[in-house]
Structures are given as C-alpha cells and as structure tokens.
Scaffold this active site. Sequence first.
Site, short mmCIF file in Angstrom:
data_model
loop_
_atom_site.label_atom_id
_atom_site.label_comp_id
_atom_site.label_asym_id
_atom_site.label_seq_id
_atom_site.Cartn_x
_atom_site.Cartn_y
_atom_site.Cartn_z
N CYS A 119 0.81 -1.22 0.00
CA CYS A 119 0.00 0.00 0.00
C CYS A 119 0.85 1.27 0.00
O CYS A 119 0.32 2.37 -0.19
CB CYS A 119 -0.94 -0.02 1.19
SG CYS A 119 -1.81 -1.58 1.31
N HIS A 130 -3.22 6.50 2.57
CA HIS A 130 -3.70 5.24 2.00
C HIS A 130 -5.10 4.95 2.55
O HIS A 130 -5.33 5.03 3.76
CB HIS A 130 -2.72 4.12 2.39
CG HIS A 130 -3.26 2.75 2.17
ND1 HIS A 130 -3.83 2.37 0.98
CD2 HIS A 130 -3.34 1.67 2.99
CE1 HIS A 130 -4.23 1.12 1.07
NE2 HIS A 130 -3.95 0.66 2.28
N ASN A 133 -10.30 -0.94 -0.38
CA ASN A 133 -8.86 -0.84 -0.24
C ASN A 133 -8.23 -1.41 -1.52
O ASN A 133 -8.28 -2.61 -1.74
CB ASN A 133 -8.41 -1.63 1.00
CG ASN A 133 -6.90 -1.60 1.20
OD1 ASN A 133 -6.15 -1.20 0.31
ND2 ASN A 133 -6.45 -2.03 2.36
O1 UT7 Z 1 -3.99 -1.96 3.46
C1 UT7 Z 1 -3.11 -2.82 4.12
C2 UT7 Z 1 -3.09 -2.53 5.56
N1 UT7 Z 1 -4.29 -2.99 6.17
C3 UT7 Z 1 -4.93 -2.26 7.04
O2 UT7 Z 1 -4.56 -1.15 7.31
C4 UT7 Z 1 -6.14 -2.90 7.72
C5 UT7 Z 1 -6.17 -2.55 9.16
N2 UT7 Z 1 -7.24 -3.17 9.89
C6 UT7 Z 1 -8.57 -2.90 9.73
O3 UT7 Z 1 -8.95 -2.15 8.87
C7 UT7 Z 1 -9.52 -3.49 10.74
O4 UT7 Z 1 -8.80 -4.14 11.75
C8 UT7 Z 1 -10.55 -4.48 10.13
C9 UT7 Z 1 -11.54 -3.74 9.25
C10 UT7 Z 1 -9.85 -5.55 9.33
C11 UT7 Z 1 -11.35 -5.12 11.26
O5 UT7 Z 1 -12.00 -4.12 12.06
P1 UT7 Z 1 -11.84 -4.15 13.65
O6 UT7 Z 1 -12.65 -3.04 14.17
O7 UT7 Z 1 -10.38 -4.15 13.98
O8 UT7 Z 1 -12.55 -5.50 14.02
P2 UT7 Z 1 -11.96 -6.68 14.88
O9 UT7 Z 1 -11.00 -7.49 14.07
O10 UT7 Z 1 -11.51 -6.15 16.21
O11 UT7 Z 1 -13.27 -7.55 15.10
C12 UT7 Z 1 -14.38 -7.08 15.92
C13 UT7 Z 1 -15.49 -8.09 15.83
C14 UT7 Z 1 -15.02 -9.53 16.04
O12 UT7 Z 1 -16.04 -10.22 16.74
P3 UT7 Z 1 -15.89 -10.49 18.31
O13 UT7 Z 1 -14.61 -11.25 18.49
O14 UT7 Z 1 -15.84 -9.13 18.94
O15 UT7 Z 1 -17.12 -11.26 18.64
C15 UT7 Z 1 -14.95 -10.07 14.64
O16 UT7 Z 1 -15.10 -11.48 14.58
O17 UT7 Z 1 -16.09 -8.04 14.53
C16 UT7 Z 1 -16.10 -9.38 13.97
N3 UT7 Z 1 -15.95 -9.25 12.52
C17 UT7 Z 1 -16.98 -9.06 11.70
N4 UT7 Z 1 -18.31 -8.94 11.92
C18 UT7 Z 1 -19.10 -8.74 10.83
C19 UT7 Z 1 -14.80 -9.30 11.81
N5 UT7 Z 1 -15.07 -9.13 10.51
C20 UT7 Z 1 -16.41 -8.99 10.40
C21 UT7 Z 1 -17.28 -8.78 9.32
N6 UT7 Z 1 -18.60 -8.66 9.57
N7 UT7 Z 1 -16.85 -8.68 8.05
#
Ligand code: UT7
Length: 332
Positions: free
Chosen positions: A119, A255, A285
């Site tokens: 990225c 980004h 993204n």
């Molecule tokens: O471009 C390359 C570099 N990449 C990045 O910069 C990405 C950086 N990370 C992110 O953008 C975020 O971490 C994500 C969008 C990938 C995830 O968002 P988050 O707010 O960090 O969510 P999380 O991983 O902390 O998950 C929170 C909850 C979890 O459930 P529990 O454990 O709280 O019950 C996940 O299982 O959300 C759940 N979850 C979802 N729920 C509905 C994870 N993905 C999904 C989904 N739909 N697609």
Amino acid sequence: MTQSFYSARAAITAIGSYVPERVISNSDLEAMVDTNHEWIVQRTGIVERRAAAEHEFTSDLCFGAVRDMLTRYPVTIEDVDYIIVATTTPDTITPAVASRVQAEFNIASSGAVDLQAACAGFVAALQMASGLLASGICRKILVIGAETLTKVTDYTDRTTCILFGDGAGAVLVEADQSDSFLASYSHTEGKLGHNVYSSHLSNHIGGIPVDRKGKLVQNGREVYKWAVTRVTAGVEKLLEQQNLTTQDINWFIPHSANLRIIEAICERTGISMDQTLYSMVYYGNTSAATIPLALDLGIKTGKVQQDQLLLLYGFGGGLTQAALLLKWTLAS
Ligand code: UT7
C-alpha cells in the site's frame, strides 16, 4: 528516513485513473460470508468496491488509467524514458506489468520495472521517480499504482474479503522548472511483516509460519494499531523537519485502508477530516491504487488546485511507510 529535495526540479504533468465495471456491494458480500452492510460501513467506511473481470488483469487496469490520462491532458508518452508500476498483484511475476505497458503504448526506449511495496507502493514509486529525475538520469517517467486484489482475496474470510477492490491510477512525472517534490519520508519495520502477507513460494516469513498460499492474509487489529501510531509519528516528523504545521497542508491523502484509521490519525495529528481525501468509500482498499484514485477524485471534484500543498502518505504491507510532500503544479 526524512529527505528534503533541494534540486528535484520535477513535477506531475498529467494524471488518469481507471476502475473495472463490476461492482461488489456490501449486500453482495452478505450473501457470501456472515457480515452486514452496517458493520462494514461503521468499521471501514466502505460502501462498495470494484472487481476486475476474469479476463482482466492489472496490466489492463494500467492501460485504462493511461488512456484516461491521455484523453484528459495534452501530453505524449512515446518518449517516456522510465516506467514504474507499483503493484502487489502483477499479471505474471515476469514479464513485469511495466513491460506490458511499454509494449501496449509503443514506448520506444525506456526502462520498465514493477515495484512491490504494497500500500506504500505508489508513493515509493514517486520517490524513486523523483530521484531519477533529480539525478538527470531520466526526463519523463510514467508512474502507475494498480491492483487486482480481488484475484487474491479469500472470499471465505469475512475479515479480509469486505476490504479489497481493484483499480489503477497513473501519473506522468517530468523534469520541470518547478520544485514540486519538497520532502520525502520512508520507514520500514520488516520484523512486523508477517502481519500482512500473500505467500507464493515460501511457507514462512522470518521463521513465522504462513498459510493460504496465493491469498491475502492479515492480522487486521495489529495492522490497525501499527498504522494509527506510526503514521501519526511519521506525519509529525515530516512536518516538523520542514518547519510546517498541519495548517499548512491543503490536502492530506493517506492510504485508504479504513476510514476509522484515517479519522484516528487526523484526530491525533490535528489534521481536519475536511482537509483529507480518500477513495475507499466506493473503491475499497485498492492498495497501491488508493492514493492516485483519491488524488484524481480530488482533481475531478475541483478540490485539488494549483499551488496547493499535498501530503501523500502510503502505509501497509512490509510493514512499510512512504510519504511525499508535494506542491501541486498542475492547472485544473
Ligand atoms: O492496506 C493494508 C493494511 N491494512 C490495514 O490497514 C487494515 C487494518 N485493519 C482494519 O482495517 C480493521 O482491523 C478491520 C476492518 C480488518 C477489522 O476491524 P476491527 O474493528 O479491527 O474489528 P476486529 O477485528 O476487532 O473484530 C471485531 C469483531 C469480532 O467479533 P468479536 O470477536 O468481537 O465477537 C470479529 O469477529 O467483529 C467481527 N468481525 C466481523 N463482523 C461482521 C470481523 N469481521 C467482520 C465482518 N462482519 N466482516
């Protein structure tokens, strides 16, 4: 590493962009994995993304972006002396996508390389281009950021498949009397590289096992925390070394990984969201393409104007950061 350009004497003289026709909406994803529109919008800011057709590859998206540039600006590219394509999703490992671009546009005699910095790739490619121009090695360079990430996305993994999309942005950078490239910042933490990967040959990164060959895998939470803290620190360092404040920046173009990451960086640095351009809402993204897509949206909507100060900030896989402070010289 922060670097000021004292004699870059180079400027961007044209820009173009391209996204494939097919749209993947959040409701389309609801049919594939356990997710929902509200979660995706609230956690990422993404409403929809584009996906290349089966027969369409990164080189095709590059051709589209270059053609768009050629229809909008009175420039020629047959005399380009270097082509750099930033991508993590080349059609083939070799030949480079840049070679295909050279062939497609009958560019007579040029260097042609692909650059892989995920990225951060587009900004890293601009840094390289400005160095080639500043040294006098080149006079006219085509820089493209392009990805077909949907081809390496695991559509059974709800934590990644909601994020990625396809697109391309191209710019022409020419030796010029203006000083457009003002300062540059680069920083890499290779020991954290296993947090975002797409493995083709090896089954480990520095001894850490990796799986799902050919697919993009990430530890989203770790990358999120890294991005917010490290980009904030990088922005502050770059501005401090140039004796600038956030008020001096007209447009911050980070980004587009996740809108919440951008909001957190803006809150910490004091940059207003109104001074920020991003492309993830309708394109997702697109890795190396997010920044040129956002820049081009800013131009098409009349926001980016001649003589403004832009801060382009790429970050991601590597884990790598690449930033550039640019004075925008292109008339709208
Ligand atoms: O471009 C390359 C570099 N990449 C990045 O910069 C990405 C950086 N990370 C992110 O953008 C975020 O971490 C994500 C969008 C990938 C995830 O968002 P988050 O707010 O960090 O969510 P999380 O991983 O902390 O998950 C929170 C909850 C979890 O459930 P529990 O454990 O709280 O019950 C996940 O299982 O959300 C759940 N979850 C979802 N729920 C509905 C994870 N993905 C999904 C989904 N739909 N697609």
